[in-house]
Design a protein around this motif. Structure first.
Motif, PDB file in Angstrom:
ATOM      1  N   SER A 111      -0.556 -10.724  -8.135  1.00  0.00           N
ATOM      2  CA  SER A 111      -0.797  -9.669  -9.114  1.00  0.00           C
ATOM      3  C   SER A 111      -1.704  -8.580  -8.530  1.00  0.00           C
ATOM      4  O   SER A 111      -1.439  -7.379  -8.674  1.00  0.00           O
ATOM      5  CB  SER A 111      -1.431 -10.270 -10.373  1.00  0.00           C
TER       6      SER A 111
ATOM      7  N   GLN B 256       0.707  -0.454  -4.982  1.00  0.00           N
ATOM      8  CA  GLN B 256       0.916   0.774  -5.756  1.00  0.00           C
ATOM      9  C   GLN B 256      -0.120   1.837  -5.388  1.00  0.00           C
ATOM     10  O   GLN B 256       0.215   3.016  -5.197  1.00  0.00           O
ATOM     11  CB  GLN B 256       0.863   0.465  -7.249  1.00  0.00           C
TER      12      GLN B 256
ATOM     13  N   GLN C 251       0.158  -6.557  -5.769  1.00  0.00           N
ATOM     14  CA  GLN C 251       1.091  -5.573  -6.324  1.00  0.00           C
ATOM     15  C   GLN C 251       0.359  -4.286  -6.711  1.00  0.00           C
ATOM     16  O   GLN C 251       0.829  -3.180  -6.427  1.00  0.00           O
ATOM     17  CB  GLN C 251       1.814  -6.168  -7.536  1.00  0.00           C
TER      18      GLN C 251
ATOM     19  N   GLN D  46       2.661  -9.355   0.873  1.00  0.00           N
ATOM     20  CA  GLN D  46       3.125  -9.703  -0.463  1.00  0.00           C
ATOM     21  C   GLN D  46       4.326 -10.659  -0.392  1.00  0.00           C
ATOM     22  O   GLN D  46       4.393 -11.648  -1.131  1.00  0.00           O
ATOM     23  CB  GLN D  46       3.506  -8.447  -1.234  1.00  0.00           C
TER      24      GLN D  46
ATOM     25  N   LYS E 213       3.012  -4.878   2.150  1.00  0.00           N
ATOM     26  CA  LYS E 213       4.271  -5.361   1.585  1.00  0.00           C
ATOM     27  C   LYS E 213       4.706  -6.660   2.258  1.00  0.00           C
ATOM     28  O   LYS E 213       5.220  -7.577   1.602  1.00  0.00           O
ATOM     29  CB  LYS E 213       5.356  -4.299   1.730  1.00  0.00           C
TER      30      LYS E 213
END
Length: 491
Positions: free
Chosen positions: A422, A429, A425, A466, A463
């Protein structure tokens, strides 16, 4: 000043054409390369597809089924101790016109489960001049039916009943061992699948970054040719392209190796190995949903009674309990009684006198007694069984505690992954906002290519991280079910 400006432009043009030559020499044009087919034409190989293939065709899965079959074969062997046995002997001696003996003895022995007794049906015919009078019969012979019963040792349990009971328990042990091996095999396959997923996503992100760097180099080269950008920016853009080309080649090898590892689990219905196609794609992870407390409580309850490792230990405990009963039985004295009714009747149609027929006056009786004075061997074996039981009880307690803690530990790891994903992410952004803003500033001449590349590289790394956490979450989810002694349901 005019000549100096002209010289600078000539240098920029020469540098531009040199970079273009190097690019083409290395086999990389401005067009986007296609290493993997697009989503619209590629086959998505899901975890459910892997499950269907593995549980139908994998040889190791088939091999685990032999464990149960082997245990059933041992039960069949143990039942052999209760098989009826038919034996017959014949002997004759003739010498010097003298019939010394003519002996024929036959017996059908039927082991009985109750009280360890044996039912015996026999026929004897012993005639001749020199036959022992105690075994001599008339020419028709004698038929007999009787029982042999252990009154002391062997009345409650004997070797054959002990072996049969233990072999039946070992069927449960084999089934639990089979389930444990299947769960372990599937857990390793799931980990290999998500390793392939991460390798693919990493490759795609690096390739995407390379495409961005190539497009940026093309745009800067055009601007350099027009004199809007200095040639040094093209050099820096080219260096970024080279770095990402190296990363792409490295991740391409990692993807290929991950695909090969996953291919180890793929077999067809004829038993031939399969290779995962290069165009195959892993399934996407749409959302991460942390298992609820209800599921964890269910897994904890289920594992306490149905975990394969605990079932195996409990089966061993039941087996030792039977062995203990048998060893205690061996402490009793051996006292066997046998009684047989005898008759001249060889069928149910002939008429014979009543005093030669089956009645309580025509019988054979036998008693056998034996008892070791010190019983050291039997007491030692009983003590050994009790020690094994104590060891097994300690192992059962420790295993139950470890299983519970392992489940909770995997759930804690899942919770950590969920929180990290969470936050990651949101960080991605924010980093994307920075990259977009830096590109706008660069277009206005207020930023440098170095800052753009730096922020863009960091975004790609975030990324990739992630995707690494997403794959780690899925592997930990599979580990949660594996630690609970079951298999994750794939849908």
């Amino acid at each position: 000043m005019g000549r100096l400006s002209m010289n600078i432009k000539l240098k920029h043009l020469c540098l531009f054409f040199l970079l273009t030559f190097l690019f083409k020499k290395n086999g990389f044009a401005y067009d986007k390369r296609k290493e993997i087919s697009g989503i619209d034409t590629a086959k998505v190989f899901t975890l459910e597809d892997l499950q269907l293939m593995v549980f139908r065709f994998h040889p190791i899965i088939k091999q685990t089924a032999l464990l149960s079959e082997s245990a059933q074969a041992n039960v069949l062997q143990s039942l052999g101790y209760f098989d009826p046995a038919l034996k017959s002997t014949f002997g004759q001696k003739l010498f010097g016109n003298t019939d010394y003996y003519n002996k024929w003895s036959s017996e059908l022995k039927i082991p009985l489960w109750l009280a360890g007794a044996d039912l015996k049906i026999g026929y004897d015919r012993n005639v001749g001049n020199y036959v022992n009078p105690e075994s001599r019969t008339n020419s028709q012979g004698l038929s007999a039916i009787g029982l042999s019963i252990p009154i002391g040792q062997g009345l409650i349990i004997d070797a054959r009943r002990s072996t049969l009971r233990q072999s039946k328990i070992m069927v449960q042990y084999a089934q639990a061992d089979q389930l444990k091996q299947i769960n372990s095999i599937w857990y390793n396959m799931v980990k290999d699948y998500w390793n392939w997923y991460y390798a693919y996503k990493q490759f795609e992100l690096i390739k995407e970054g390379l495409d961005l760097a190539q497009r940026r180099f093309k745009a800067l080269s055009t601007q350099t040719l027009l004199g809007d950008k200095p040639a040094i920016d093209s050099v820096e853009a080219y260096i970024t392209v080279q770095e990402r080309m190296i990363q792409r080649e490295k991740t391409a090898i990692e993807l290929q190796n991950a695909r090969l590892v996953l291919s180890n689990h793929l077999w067809n219905e004829t038993g031939n190995p399969l290779e995962l196609p290069e165009e195959a794609l892993p399934q996407n992870i749409n959302a991460v949903k942390l298992p609820g407390k209800l599921l964890i409580d269910s897994l904890l309850t289920q594992s306490s009674s149905q975990h394969p490792e605990l079932i195996k230990l409990k089966s061993k405990s039941a087996q030792l309990e039977i062995e203990k009963s048998y060893r205690q039985e061996m402490l009793k004295p051996k006292l066997n009684l046998s009684g047989t009714l005898i008759s001249n009747r060889i069928n149910f149609t002939n008429n014979i006198p009543g005093y030669y027929d089956f009645n309580w006056g025509n019988y054979k009786l036998g008693v056998e007694f034996a008892f070791p004075l010190f019983l050291r061997s039997e007491r030692g074996k009983l003590r050994e069984v009790k020690i094994k039981q104590q060891e097994l009880n300690y192992e059962l307690q420790q295993s139950g505690r470890e299983i519970r803690n392992n489940i909770l530990s995997s759930y804690n790891d899942l919770s950590a992954y969920s929180s990290q994903l969470s936050l990651q992410q949101k960080s991605i952004q924010n980093q994307q906002f920075l990259v977009n803003g830096e590109n706008q500033k660069f277009a206005l001449g207020e930023s440098t290519l170095f800052l753009i590349n730096s922020r863009e590289t960091k975004l790609i790394d975030m990324k990739i991280k992630q995707e690494s956490m997403a794959a780690g979450y899925q592997k930990t989810l599979a580990e949660l079910f594996y630690k609970a002694g079951t298999k994750q349901q794939i849908n």
